[in-house]
Write an enzyme that holds these catalytic residues in place. Structure first.
Site, PDB file in Angstrom:
ATOM      1  N   THR A 163       0.817  -1.212   0.000  1.00 34.46           N
ATOM      2  CA  THR A 163       0.000   0.000   0.000  1.00 34.46           C
ATOM      3  C   THR A 163       0.850   1.261   0.000  1.00 34.46           C
ATOM      4  O   THR A 163       1.993   1.253   0.483  1.00 34.46           O
ATOM      5  CB  THR A 163      -0.911   0.005   1.242  1.00 34.46           C
ATOM      6  OG1 THR A 163      -1.582   1.270   1.367  1.00 34.46           O
ATOM      7  CG2 THR A 163      -0.102  -0.201   2.522  1.00 34.46           C
ATOM      8  N   ASP A 164       0.268   2.354  -0.485  1.00 33.67           N
ATOM      9  CA  ASP A 164       0.960   3.640  -0.423  1.00 33.67           C
ATOM     10  C   ASP A 164       1.009   4.201   0.998  1.00 33.67           C
ATOM     11  O   ASP A 164       1.776   5.121   1.283  1.00 33.67           O
ATOM     12  CB  ASP A 164       0.321   4.659  -1.367  1.00 33.67           C
ATOM     13  CG  ASP A 164      -1.148   4.944  -1.073  1.00 33.67           C
ATOM     14  OD1 ASP A 164      -1.723   4.317  -0.161  1.00 33.67           O
ATOM     15  OD2 ASP A 164      -1.732   5.794  -1.785  1.00 33.67           O
ATOM     16  N   GLU A 165       0.215   3.635   1.904  1.00 36.01           N
ATOM     17  CA  GLU A 165       0.161   4.176   3.269  1.00 36.01           C
ATOM     18  C   GLU A 165       1.471   3.995   4.024  1.00 36.01           C
ATOM     19  O   GLU A 165       1.698   4.649   5.044  1.00 36.01           O
ATOM     20  CB  GLU A 165      -1.000   3.566   4.047  1.00 36.01           C
ATOM     21  CG  GLU A 165      -2.356   3.926   3.448  1.00 36.01           C
ATOM     22  CD  GLU A 165      -3.522   3.560   4.336  1.00 36.01           C
ATOM     23  OE1 GLU A 165      -3.402   3.706   5.572  1.00 36.01           O
ATOM     24  OE2 GLU A 165      -4.567   3.145   3.800  1.00 36.01           O
ATOM     25  N   TYR A 199      -2.018  -0.318  10.991  1.00 33.80           N
ATOM     26  CA  TYR A 199      -2.112  -1.014   9.703  1.00 33.80           C
ATOM     27  C   TYR A 199      -0.909  -0.713   8.831  1.00 33.80           C
ATOM     28  O   TYR A 199      -0.224  -1.630   8.350  1.00 33.80           O
ATOM     29  CB  TYR A 199      -3.400  -0.606   8.974  1.00 33.80           C
ATOM     30  CG  TYR A 199      -3.346  -0.892   7.490  1.00 33.80           C
ATOM     31  CD1 TYR A 199      -3.172  -2.187   7.020  1.00 33.80           C
ATOM     32  CD2 TYR A 199      -3.428   0.140   6.549  1.00 33.80           C
ATOM     33  CE1 TYR A 199      -3.088  -2.454   5.651  1.00 33.80           C
ATOM     34  CE2 TYR A 199      -3.357  -0.123   5.185  1.00 33.80           C
ATOM     35  CZ  TYR A 199      -3.190  -1.421   4.746  1.00 33.80           C
ATOM     36  OH  TYR A 199      -3.108  -1.682   3.403  1.00 33.80           O
ATOM     37  N   LYS A 246       2.200  -3.174   7.411  1.00 34.35           N
ATOM     38  CA  LYS A 246       2.508  -3.372   5.996  1.00 34.35           C
ATOM     39  C   LYS A 246       3.942  -2.924   5.685  1.00 34.35           C
ATOM     40  O   LYS A 246       4.635  -3.558   4.877  1.00 34.35           O
ATOM     41  CB  LYS A 246       1.511  -2.626   5.121  1.00 34.35           C
ATOM     42  CG  LYS A 246       0.128  -3.241   5.096  1.00 34.35           C
ATOM     43  CD  LYS A 246       0.119  -4.646   4.520  1.00 34.35           C
ATOM     44  CE  LYS A 246       0.395  -4.667   3.038  1.00 34.35           C
ATOM     45  NZ  LYS A 246       0.289  -6.058   2.476  1.00 34.35           N
TER      46      LYS A 246
END
Length: 354
Positions: free
Chosen positions: A133-135, A159, A163
């Protein structure tokens, strides 16, 4: 030829499996634990299809993963399985640490053992594709350039931290052991089969039920939106042609504020399924923001375009129209996923917000 997909009954994973089998006769072994967001209903069209083998199991179960690799001899493992909802990670981070970190570690070790005993072309062809993810990059200011693959990691939620940890494990297993890996970091996905705890499907199902449309804070949080089928085509491109050990950002080139997304959904519903009670925008309700809410994400997807020739096929206007229409056409699927556990979660997350 066979591929092993983890999390293939979830939102992105099931779209990938359906898309893969629509374009190829290559068998898919689909490993999914079927937690709250995993749904075999997403794969109903594959019932009786010998190309799809579903296995209900846990990616943390090393013995099971070893057995699947030994039995089916896949040429690639595509790793979608993850806990992915920021709000859930705030309420209960433990499950995110187990699935996203421990699960990825188990898959890497099983894949390393399997790959090490392969010979010749089979060994050279094997790929471990990690979907992220870009997060992991943190939050951007309004004038910051979009996230590139070289951005430092600055995760801000349980989260995204889990990741980020999994991304680092994948990188380390390549550099230390030579495991042939590729990683993709995507922006916010939307489209069919999206579990209705996330923004776009939640707005659609709540609006159709005449319920409030909860918007966090001032609604000006900006995200880059990627239609899920475009994400699937990007993953295929990286799996087929990506450079080993490299990361590729997959984005939609669609930065939108959350409140604008909600208003767009309302306008489409006004057009496609008008409510006699009035415009759906009357249901918009501003609620207390989530803790540590990242302000802006944006993906610079020039690397995957430059190196692999990939660009998204959908604009946001075309993708969101297809998405709203899909939910209108699939009310039975929506009813099936809105179980007691889903209602309990919605009450837990939104019930106490002013």
């Amino acid at each position: 030829m066979t591929i092993l997909v983890t999390g293939g009954a979830g939102f992105i994973g099931s779209n990938f499996v359906l898309d893969w089998l629509a374009q190829s006769d290559e068998k898919v072994i689909n490993l999914d634990l079927l937690t709250y967001a995993g749904n075999l209903g997403n794969l109903k069209s594959l019932e009786g299809d010998a190309r799809h083998v579903f296995v209900n199991g846990d990616i943390c179960d090393r013995n099971l993963v070893d057995e699947l690799l030994a039995t089916h001899q896949p040429r690639a493992l595509v790793h979608f399985a993850a806990e992915s909802h920021v709000d859930r990670s705030i309420h209960g981070p433990g499950a995110f640490m187990r699935t996203n970190i421990d699960g990825t570690f188990a898959l890497l070790e099983a894949s390393r053992a399997y790959w090490s005993q392969l010979q010749g072309e089979a060994k050279a062809a094997f790929r471990f594709h990690h979907v992220s993810t870009d997060e992991v990059y943190g939050s951007l200011k309004p004038t910051d350039p979009p996230f590139a693959e070289t951005n430092p990691y600055e995760p801000n939620s349980p989260y995204s931290a889990s990741k980020a940890a999994s991304d680092h494990l994948v990188r380390a297993w390549h550099h230390t052991y030579g495991l042939p890996v590729v990683t993709t970091n995507c922006s916010n996905n939307y489209g069919p089969y999206h579990f209705p705890e996330k923004l776009i499907p939640l707005m659609i199902v709540n609006a159709l039920a005449g319920k409030p449309l909860p918007v966090y804070g001032d609604g000006q949080q900006i995200r880059d939106w990627l239609y899920v089928k475009d994400h699937c085509s990007g993953i295929r491109a990286v799996l087929e042609r990506g450079t080993l050990g490299e990361t590729y950002n997959i984005g939609g080139w669609n930065e939108k504020a959350n409140i604008d997304i909600v208003k767009t959904v309302c306008a489409l519903l006004d057009e496609l399924n008008p409510d006699p009670a009035g415009p759906y925008s009357r249901l918009i309700t501003y609620v207390t923001d989530r803790p540590g809410h990242d302000r802006r994400y944006a993906i610079d997807a020039r690397k995957i375009e430059r190196e692999l020739g990939w660009r998204p096929a959908e604009t946001f206007d075309t993708g969101i129209r297809k998405t709203v229409q899909w939910y209108l056409d699939n009310s039975a699927w929506v009813a099936d996923v809105q179980s007691g556990a889903y209602k309990d979660w919605i009450g837990t997350n939104y019930g106490g917000r002013a």
